[in-house]
Design a protein around this motif. Sequence first.
Motif, PDB file in Angstrom:
ATOM      1  N   ASN A  77       0.496  -1.048  -0.323  1.00  0.00           N
ATOM      2  CA  ASN A  77      -0.406  -0.222  -0.047  1.00  0.00           C
ATOM      3  C   ASN A  77       0.990   1.563   0.314  1.00  0.00           C
ATOM      4  O   ASN A  77       0.457   2.334  -0.997  1.00  0.00           O
ATOM      5  CB  ASN A  77      -0.684   0.218   1.289  1.00  0.00           C
ATOM      6  N   ARG A  78       2.205   1.304   1.068  1.00  0.00           N
ATOM      7  CA  ARG A  78       2.766   2.313   1.098  1.00  0.00           C
ATOM      8  C   ARG A  78       3.091   2.855  -0.547  1.00  0.00           C
ATOM      9  O   ARG A  78       3.890   3.810  -0.734  1.00  0.00           O
ATOM     10  CB  ARG A  78       4.223   2.510   2.090  1.00  0.00           C
ATOM     11  N   LEU A  79       3.706   1.888  -1.188  1.00  0.00           N
ATOM     12  CA  LEU A  79       4.070   1.880  -2.259  1.00  0.00           C
ATOM     13  C   LEU A  79       3.571   2.325  -3.594  1.00  0.00           C
ATOM     14  O   LEU A  79       4.089   3.200  -3.937  1.00  0.00           O
ATOM     15  CB  LEU A  79       4.557   0.395  -2.515  1.00  0.00           C
ATOM     16  N   LYS A  80       2.567   1.946  -3.107  1.00  0.00           N
ATOM     17  CA  LYS A  80       1.467   2.352  -4.105  1.00  0.00           C
ATOM     18  C   LYS A  80       1.508   4.221  -3.721  1.00  0.00           C
ATOM     19  O   LYS A  80       1.510   4.532  -4.920  1.00  0.00           O
ATOM     20  CB  LYS A  80       0.006   1.520  -4.423  1.00  0.00           C
ATOM     21  N   VAL A  81       0.971   4.024  -2.834  1.00  0.00           N
ATOM     22  CA  VAL A  81       1.055   6.015  -2.524  1.00  0.00           C
ATOM     23  C   VAL A  81       2.087   6.681  -2.526  1.00  0.00           C
ATOM     24  O   VAL A  81       1.236   7.904  -3.986  1.00  0.00           O
ATOM     25  CB  VAL A  81       1.092   5.742  -1.202  1.00  0.00           C
ATOM     26  N   ALA A  82       3.099   5.609  -2.712  1.00  0.00           N
ATOM     27  CA  ALA A  82       4.748   6.594  -3.237  1.00  0.00           C
ATOM     28  C   ALA A  82       4.907   7.098  -4.971  1.00  0.00           C
ATOM     29  O   ALA A  82       4.330   7.418  -5.259  1.00  0.00           O
ATOM     30  CB  ALA A  82       5.891   5.829  -2.956  1.00  0.00           C
ATOM     31  N   CYS A  83       3.973   5.520  -5.737  1.00  0.00           N
ATOM     32  CA  CYS A  83       4.430   5.536  -7.026  1.00  0.00           C
ATOM     33  C   CYS A  83       2.859   7.110  -7.629  1.00  0.00           C
ATOM     34  O   CYS A  83       3.319   8.040  -8.179  1.00  0.00           O
ATOM     35  CB  CYS A  83       3.749   4.179  -7.305  1.00  0.00           C
ATOM     36  N   LYS A  84       1.742   7.348  -6.502  1.00  0.00           N
ATOM     37  CA  LYS A  84       1.130   7.626  -6.968  1.00  0.00           C
ATOM     38  C   LYS A  84       1.349   9.226  -6.835  1.00  0.00           C
ATOM     39  O   LYS A  84       1.091  10.114  -7.784  1.00  0.00           O
ATOM     40  CB  LYS A  84      -0.320   8.172  -5.641  1.00  0.00           C
ATOM     41  N   LEU A  85       2.054   9.954  -5.521  1.00  0.00           N
ATOM     42  CA  LEU A  85       3.219  10.800  -4.957  1.00  0.00           C
ATOM     43  C   LEU A  85       3.655  11.448  -5.888  1.00  0.00           C
ATOM     44  O   LEU A  85       4.108  12.216  -7.135  1.00  0.00           O
ATOM     45  CB  LEU A  85       3.735  10.737  -3.767  1.00  0.00           C
ATOM     46  N   ILE A  86       4.993   9.804  -7.199  1.00  0.00           N
ATOM     47  CA  ILE A  86       6.331  10.195  -7.652  1.00  0.00           C
ATOM     48  C   ILE A  86       4.605  10.537  -9.065  1.00  0.00           C
ATOM     49  O   ILE A  86       5.813  11.933  -9.638  1.00  0.00           O
ATOM     50  CB  ILE A  86       6.113   9.313  -8.145  1.00  0.00           C
ATOM     51  N   GLU A  87       3.414  10.243  -9.408  1.00  0.00           N
ATOM     52  CA  GLU A  87       2.953  10.707 -10.577  1.00  0.00           C
ATOM     53  C   GLU A  87       2.828  11.771 -10.862  1.00  0.00           C
ATOM     54  O   GLU A  87       2.501  12.938 -12.000  1.00  0.00           O
ATOM     55  CB  GLU A  87       1.722   9.753 -11.202  1.00  0.00           C
ATOM     56  N   GLU A  88       2.615  12.827  -9.623  1.00  0.00           N
ATOM     57  CA  GLU A  88       1.984  13.714  -9.074  1.00  0.00           C
ATOM     58  C   GLU A  88       2.600  14.879  -9.009  1.00  0.00           C
ATOM     59  O   GLU A  88       2.816  15.563 -10.042  1.00  0.00           O
ATOM     60  CB  GLU A  88       1.498  13.886  -8.046  1.00  0.00           C
ATOM     61  N   ASN A  89       3.847  14.695  -8.379  1.00  0.00           N
ATOM     62  CA  ASN A  89       4.762  15.650  -8.781  1.00  0.00           C
ATOM     63  C   ASN A  89       5.853  15.882 -10.309  1.00  0.00           C
ATOM     64  O   ASN A  89       6.032  16.058 -10.442  1.00  0.00           O
ATOM     65  CB  ASN A  89       6.105  14.586  -8.103  1.00  0.00           C
TER      66      ASN A  89
END
Length: 102
Positions: A77-89
């Motif tokens: 779950n934390r990895l998926k949250v990180a990937c969402k943040l990466i994409e937003e960045n």
Amino acid sequence: MWEYFEKNICSDNIVAQFTNKQGFPILYVYESRTHYITEPCAHYGYDFIKPIAISYSSTHDEEAEKKLSSDHDVLVNRLKVACKLIEENYNEQISHIRSMIG
């Protein structure tokens, strides 16, 4: 499109990658001691993309984690949250570039 490599969590291998519509990787995500780190895929010509780091502390979602049954599920779950943040960045970077040239 994100592809997650759950079996690679807590290893030195790629834990996720973002691919284009043709399925070619654009960037890879690795774990460090304190951050998720992106590495652009230079092989396909994406070396112009700036690497970024997302701290583990910014990926905690306590409400979602309460519902998960194992530590591994929490890490996924934390990895998926990180990937969402990466994409937003990266989307913010694109918007900024467009506003500068537009």
